[in-house]
Enzyme design. Structure first.
Site, PDB file in Angstrom:
ATOM      1  N   GLU A  39     -33.376 -45.826  50.293  1.00 19.07           N
ATOM      2  CA  GLU A  39     -34.763 -45.514  49.951  1.00 19.07           C
ATOM      3  C   GLU A  39     -35.001 -45.830  48.474  1.00 19.07           C
ATOM      4  OE1 GLU A  39     -37.861 -41.852  50.867  1.00 19.07           O
ATOM      5  OE2 GLU A  39     -35.706 -41.583  51.123  1.00 19.07           O
ATOM      6  N   ARG A  72     -17.723 -38.138  55.779  1.00 17.10           N
ATOM      7  CA  ARG A  72     -17.731 -37.177  56.876  1.00 17.10           C
ATOM      8  C   ARG A  72     -17.363 -37.816  58.208  1.00 17.10           C
ATOM      9  NH1 ARG A  72     -22.258 -35.189  53.868  1.00 17.10           N
ATOM     10  NH2 ARG A  72     -23.596 -36.364  55.283  1.00 17.10           N
TER      11      ARG A  72
END
Lengths: 188, 188
Positions: free
Chosen positions: B113, B76
């Site tokens: 994560e 993006r």
């Protein structure tokens, strides 16, 4: 549209006649696999005048197809797609790889030389009733480009044409594109 | 540079004061996993005046950082990165996921994560001795953005700053960015 009181961004300076885009495309042998010559656009992105010239020419193609919306194919199609959409003052939609678009979407699976892949397009914001020009850096075998058209048509759009930076003529990709209009800036 | 006789593309029309970028960002609950609210930029891409306003503001940030080169993070970041580079008449480099860049490149691995990921940047065309502004749509935990800076610095560039469309303040991503300048158009 009330949000858009400005004229389209068409008034870019004219291109100097001496920019040869071909000199900004680099050939990388044996990528991604032995025997393939990869056409690398990163030198083009690094030279502002040449990149601008490429975007001008792609926008001129999209204009000639009477585009009302620009679609870019992930990821290199994004690099050229938004500059083209801005020049023509048109909406842009990203056609993405699976798992990237968060909202309700259509998917299409397509065959690759080995295995398959898929592409996705949001149902909203919509391509419905738009004349869509599909922008990407490269036309090779045409599998990805054909899949992109299938998505656009499934969601109510018309494929007005394709605008590529590069076409690899020997792979005959345009034969897979159902007679849609195809233009490329460079041919190898 | 002899290739570039044109002035930078700074003369875009002024923004109308009534464009609220926030109205063009869509919240998608539970994407990509339960409990996460995804901030979707596809409505912004679909509205030319709002997209242009975002790019103008990002370019103004990059200009204020004295950028000499724009880097966009796949995928993006590509959508906003090339419009910003064009406005400032600067070179652009793509920072990509592994296996995408064909020529000699640097790689950096970073923790997510769950698990890790990596990013790559070509050694040539180079960021060496450039003041690089890193553009992306979203600053979340800052892991990707920090990795991008590591690549730029490893290849001899200076990180002049970051320009994001959206910053998720609660995730405190900017605390991971080593004191580099960070600006975002919208905060959630």
């Amino acid at each position: 549209m009330s949000l858009d009181p400005h004229p389209p961004l068409r008034k870019h300076p004219p291109m100097p006649p001496d920019i040869d885009l071909r000199t900004h495309i680099r050939a990388i042998p044996d990528f991604p696999q032995p025997g393939i010559v990869f056409r690398d656009i990163t030198p083009l992105l690094h030279e502002p005048a040449a990149f601008r010239a490429a975007n001008e020419q792609l926008a001129e193609i999209a204009r000639s197809f009477d585009a009302t919306l620009i679609a870019g194919i992930e990821a290199r199609g994004f690099l050229f797609g938004t500059p083209v959409a801005e020049r023509l003052n048109l909406p842009f939609v990203p056609i993405r790889k699976p798992g990237k678009l968060p909202a309700d979407r259509a998917s299409v699976f397509y065959e690759l030389e080995y295995g398959h892949d898929s592409l996705e397009l949001h149902r909203d914001p919509s391509v419905d009733r738009h004349r869509v020009v599909i922008v990407d850096d490269l036309l090779a075998t045409g599998g990805t480009a054909a899949a992109a058209a299938q998505l656009v048509e499934e969601l109510g759009g018309t494929v007005a044409g394709y605008a590529f930076v590069i076409e690899l003529d020997a792979l005959e990709g345009r034969a897979r594109l159902d007679g849609h209009s195809v233009q490329a800036l460079l041919h190898y």
